[in-house]
Design a protein around this motif. Structure first.
Motif, PDB file in Angstrom:
ATOM      1  N   PHE A 337       0.822  -1.209   0.000  1.00  0.00           N
ATOM      2  CA  PHE A 337       0.000   0.000   0.000  1.00  0.00           C
ATOM      3  C   PHE A 337       0.861   1.267   0.000  1.00  0.00           C
ATOM      4  O   PHE A 337       0.429   2.313   0.475  1.00  0.00           O
ATOM      5  N   LYS A 338       2.078   1.156  -0.536  1.00  0.00           N
ATOM      6  CA  LYS A 338       2.997   2.291  -0.522  1.00  0.00           C
ATOM      7  C   LYS A 338       2.396   3.507  -1.234  1.00  0.00           C
ATOM      8  O   LYS A 338       2.441   4.636  -0.718  1.00  0.00           O
ATOM      9  N   ASP A 339       1.843   3.293  -2.413  1.00  0.00           N
ATOM     10  CA  ASP A 339       1.229   4.400  -3.161  1.00  0.00           C
ATOM     11  C   ASP A 339       0.030   4.963  -2.415  1.00  0.00           C
ATOM     12  O   ASP A 339      -0.208   6.181  -2.431  1.00  0.00           O
ATOM     13  N   HIS A 340      -0.714   4.089  -1.781  1.00  0.00           N
ATOM     14  CA  HIS A 340      -1.878   4.540  -1.015  1.00  0.00           C
ATOM     15  C   HIS A 340      -1.446   5.450   0.129  1.00  0.00           C
ATOM     16  O   HIS A 340      -2.069   6.490   0.394  1.00  0.00           O
ATOM     17  N   LEU A 341      -0.381   5.057   0.835  1.00  0.00           N
ATOM     18  CA  LEU A 341       0.080   5.820   1.991  1.00  0.00           C
ATOM     19  C   LEU A 341       0.593   7.195   1.583  1.00  0.00           C
ATOM     20  O   LEU A 341       0.352   8.190   2.283  1.00  0.00           O
ATOM     21  N   GLU A 342       1.279   7.265   0.449  1.00  0.00           N
ATOM     22  CA  GLU A 342       1.756   8.563  -0.021  1.00  0.00           C
ATOM     23  C   GLU A 342       0.591   9.470  -0.375  1.00  0.00           C
ATOM     24  O   GLU A 342       0.603  10.676  -0.056  1.00  0.00           O
ATOM     25  N   ALA A 343      -0.416   8.920  -1.028  1.00  0.00           N
ATOM     26  CA  ALA A 343      -1.606   9.713  -1.363  1.00  0.00           C
ATOM     27  C   ALA A 343      -2.327  10.171  -0.103  1.00  0.00           C
ATOM     28  O   ALA A 343      -2.793  11.317  -0.017  1.00  0.00           O
ATOM     29  N   MET A 344      -2.412   9.283   0.902  1.00  0.00           N
ATOM     30  CA  MET A 344      -3.055   9.650   2.164  1.00  0.00           C
ATOM     31  C   MET A 344      -2.335  10.806   2.843  1.00  0.00           C
ATOM     32  O   MET A 344      -2.967  11.742   3.356  1.00  0.00           O
ATOM     33  N   ASN A 345      -1.004  10.758   2.840  1.00  0.00           N
ATOM     34  CA  ASN A 345      -0.223  11.810   3.479  1.00  0.00           C
ATOM     35  C   ASN A 345      -0.493  13.164   2.831  1.00  0.00           C
ATOM     36  O   ASN A 345      -0.648  14.181   3.521  1.00  0.00           O
ATOM     37  N   LYS A 346      -0.550  13.192   1.499  1.00  0.00           N
ATOM     38  CA  LYS A 346      -0.807  14.451   0.790  1.00  0.00           C
ATOM     39  C   LYS A 346      -2.224  14.959   1.049  1.00  0.00           C
ATOM     40  O   LYS A 346      -2.443  16.154   1.277  1.00  0.00           O
ATOM     41  N   ILE A 347      -3.194  14.051   1.013  1.00  0.00           N
ATOM     42  CA  ILE A 347      -4.589  14.450   1.234  1.00  0.00           C
ATOM     43  C   ILE A 347      -4.790  14.991   2.640  1.00  0.00           C
ATOM     44  O   ILE A 347      -5.412  16.045   2.848  1.00  0.00           O
ATOM     45  N   LEU A 348      -4.262  14.274   3.624  1.00  0.00           N
ATOM     46  CA  LEU A 348      -4.434  14.710   5.014  1.00  0.00           C
ATOM     47  C   LEU A 348      -3.697  16.016   5.276  1.00  0.00           C
ATOM     48  O   LEU A 348      -4.167  16.854   6.057  1.00  0.00           O
ATOM     49  N   GLY A 349      -2.543  16.200   4.636  1.00  0.00           N
ATOM     50  CA  GLY A 349      -1.838  17.462   4.769  1.00  0.00           C
ATOM     51  C   GLY A 349      -2.669  18.623   4.279  1.00  0.00           C
ATOM     52  O   GLY A 349      -2.602  19.743   4.836  1.00  0.00           O
ATOM     53  N   ARG A 350      -3.456  18.378   3.238  1.00  0.00           N
ATOM     54  CA  ARG A 350      -4.372  19.409   2.738  1.00  0.00           C
ATOM     55  C   ARG A 350      -5.546  19.610   3.682  1.00  0.00           C
ATOM     56  O   ARG A 350      -5.962  20.744   3.953  1.00  0.00           O
TER      57      ARG A 350
END
Length: 654
Positions: A337-350
């Motif tokens: 889920f590496k790609d998922h985790l990176e996307a989550m980090n960006k979304i939550l940062g927003r």
């Protein structure tokens, strides 16, 4: 009901009352009339019986106590006509409750209405009554009848939906009596039902089943759930409108069912094979949709209801990914889920920078759990400025608390001093409601990442100075443990506490720590200070101290006599004065210490020899975790006791 002119007129008259007295008089007259009519018994026709029952329901809903009509409502349930049954069921659900004395008498009529040959509308009425006011005894007696409706393949979807929710109520009431193996296969097959309403109710029941009593047979629901989730996530309104007609909410295919699917999967291990690929694709698609909306700025044009639906799916998907990562326990960099985790980090940062308070709260809360994964905390540390802004400036105390939790999780060796300093600065203006937790977190971080123990001691002293009332015993106990177990720290601790004790306004917790350390290690600073100086600096806090602190001070005086024989007369004066004190603890200490310091020197040296290091001293972090686990166990035991008491009450009612 709409054709009952007498009921309509009565409601109009009530609404036309000019004051409460007039309304009360009209209600009392009507109750008197209904009572006299019911006393006629069988002479009432069906229309009148239903009309008067509906009047009682309306009066009860106005807030008046009803002491008539209960038996008549039960008689209506036992009737043969649907109109009378409907009125009876409505009345019983409103006038009765789970512990009502007459509820047991309803069990047999309800059982009759759940029979195979009963009309489906009547079965629906019976299921609704059980779901609303069903007792434990009713669950014990009727669960097989409800299970029969649930597992019967030819029941209408409306009956199956009600049967699912009714079974969930029964499981919560009597989980030990219901055979999950009997109903699970049929419920799992309902996941693929063409009616998404049936699928939603089946999901709700499955979540209740696996949460209360996990069973291997329930694992079979995982592939079906993932297939349904993939079908919903990949659906397109313009192309799939015929198959999903009536299930779109702002162009989102059945968002509540998607949320239920994602929540149910959090009770099972990570899938394998085709199910795993399909799930990974579904989750990535959910995250990419949100990323695209953020980049395009489409969120600003969405209505609040549409945004809530999208965010409900998104956060549940994030919770599922975090659950799988926690179960795996490996470095997130090696995760599928590496790609998922990176996307989550960006979304939550927003999300944590948005104006919407609910989104900010959920963003901080989810980011806190995400930061607990290996290899993620450092990436989230890049959002430190935004997190600190939420901690300092946000007007919502719950958001500030979530920001505090997140800072605690992302703190590491590299940023520990920065985070600790920021938290100490925030402590000066923090809400009183979160100060205790804030102080505890600062103390834990200072101990966990202290490369120099002198810095740790300075932080604890700063905590006592800024928020002494919120420094628990565990915190200053642990500070003493660390000083006692680290010889290189002892002289610095004695010097630091001597300076701190010069402040007459020093908090009482600081006095406790200072007196203990001065009593043990006063000889380490004897080069520059006399025994009289040390005694006076401690004793100036004595009169205003609490009895518990005075007891510690008396012990410190006796230890000072061991290091500085010349102050014995001054200390004896204090012991003599408190040898007749009303407080038993102070009196006993003063008498015993007075005798010891007055006897031969060897006795004093033997009794007040330097305390040994604490063996197996637990860290503050570990103590807090053990205490939290103990509190959870105690709360669970209390809840179990309360449930047993409720069951006993039900038995007494029977």
């Amino acid at each position: 009901m709409s054709q009952m002119r007498g009921l309509t007129n009565f409601i109009s008259e009530i609404r036309g009352c000019k004051n409460k007295t007039q309304e009360n008089n009209r209600v009392l007259r009507e109750l008197s009339n209904i009572r006299s009519k019911f006393q006629k018994g069988t002479r009432l026709d069906s229309y009148s019986r239903r009309k008067y029952t509906w009047k009682l329901i309306y009066i009860y809903m106005l807030g008046y106590d009803i002491d008539i009509g209960h038996m008549e409502a039960m008689q209506l349930i036992a009737s043969k006509t649907y109109a009378e049954k409907k009125t009876g069921y409505k009345a019983c659900q409103i006038l009765f409750h789970e512990k009502h004395d007459l509820l047991t008498m309803l069990t047999q009529p309800v059982k009759n209405d759940l029979a195979k040959d009963a009309p489906e509308p009547v079965q629906s009425l019976a299921l609704s009554l059980i779901s609303n006011i069903g007792s434990r005894n009713m669950a014990d007696t009727l669960w097989k009848d409800v299970a029969d409706l649930l597992t019967r393949g030819y029941s209408r979807s409306s009956v199956r939906k009600k049967a699912c929710l009714c079974m969930l109520k029964m499981i919560r009431k009597a989980p030990e009596n219901i055979e999950i193996e009997v109903i699970a296969p049929r419920v799992i097959s309902m996941i693929a039902d063409q009616d998404f309403g049936v699928s939603l109710c089946a999901m709700t029941l499955l979540i209740g089943l696996v949460a209360l009593r996990p069973s291997p047979i329930l694992n079979e629901c995982v592939p079906a759930t993932i297939r349904l989730l993939y079908k919903l996530v990949t659906a397109q309104p313009n192309k799939d409108g015929g198959n999903f007609s009536g299930y779109y909410y702002f162009d989102i295919s059945s968002p509540w069912l998607q949320i239920k699917c994602l929540r149910l999967l959090q009770y099972f291990p990570e899938p394998t094979g085709d199910s795993k690929k399909r799930l990974e694709a579904s989750l990535l698609r959910i995250l990419k949709k949100e990323t695209a909306r953020i980049k395009s700025g489409a969120l600003k044009d969405k209505s609040k209801n549409e945004t809530n639906a999208m965010h409900g799916i998104l956060f549940e998907a994030m919770n599922l990914i975090i659950y799988y990562e926690q179960m795996r326990g490996s470095d997130a960099g090696q995760s599928p889920f590496k790609d998922h985790l990176e996307a989550m980090n960006k979304i939550l940062g927003r999300f944590i920078s948005l104006k919407e308070a609910n989104v900010r709260y959920l963003g901080l809360d989810t980011m806190t759990r995400l930061a607990g994964l290996d290899g993620i905390g450092e990436k989230i540390s890049a959002q430190m400025t935004t997190i600190l802004f939420s901690l300092r400036k946000d007007t919502d105390s719950s958001i500030r608390k979530r920001a505090l939790d997140l800072l605690f999780v992302i703190c590491n060796k590299e940023n520990s001093r920065t985070v600790t300093q920021e938290l100490l600065s925030f402590l000066k203006v923090a809400d009183y409601a979160i100060r205790e937790e804030l102080v505890l977190k600062i103390a834990i971080l200072a101990e966990r990442y202290a490369e120099d123990l002198r810095w740790y001691l300075d932080v604890i002293l700063k905590l006592i100075t800024l928020a002494g009332d919120y420094v628990s015993d565990e915190i200053w106990y642990r500070a003493i443990h660390i000083v006692m177990n680290n010889e290189n720290l002892q002289k610095y601790a004695a010097t630091t506490m001597f300076r701190a004790l010069k402040d007459e306004s020093l908090h009482e917790n600081g006095i406790k720590v200072g007196s203990y350390i001065m009593g043990e290690f006063s000889d380490l600073i004897a080069e520059n200070k006399t025994g009289e100086d040390l005694f006076k600096i401690i004793h100036m806090h004595f009169e205003t101290a609490s009895p518990r602190t005075k007891a510690l001070l008396l012990s410190a005086y006796a230890k000072l006599c061991n290091s500085f024989e010349e102050i014995t007369p001054m200390v004896n004066e204090v012991f003599k004065r408190y040898a007749v004190h009303a407080d038993v603890e102070l009196q006993q200490r003063a008498c015993e210490y007075g005798i010891i310091v007055s006897r031969e020197r060897k006795l004093l040296e033997d009794v007040f020899e330097l305390m040994p290091a604490y063996e197996n001293a637990e860290t503050l972090d570990k103590k807090v975790k053990m205490r939290s686990k103990k509190e959870v166990v105690e709360r669970k035991e209390d809840n179990d006791d309360d449930d047993d008491d409720d069951d006993d009450d039900d038995d007494d009612d029977d």
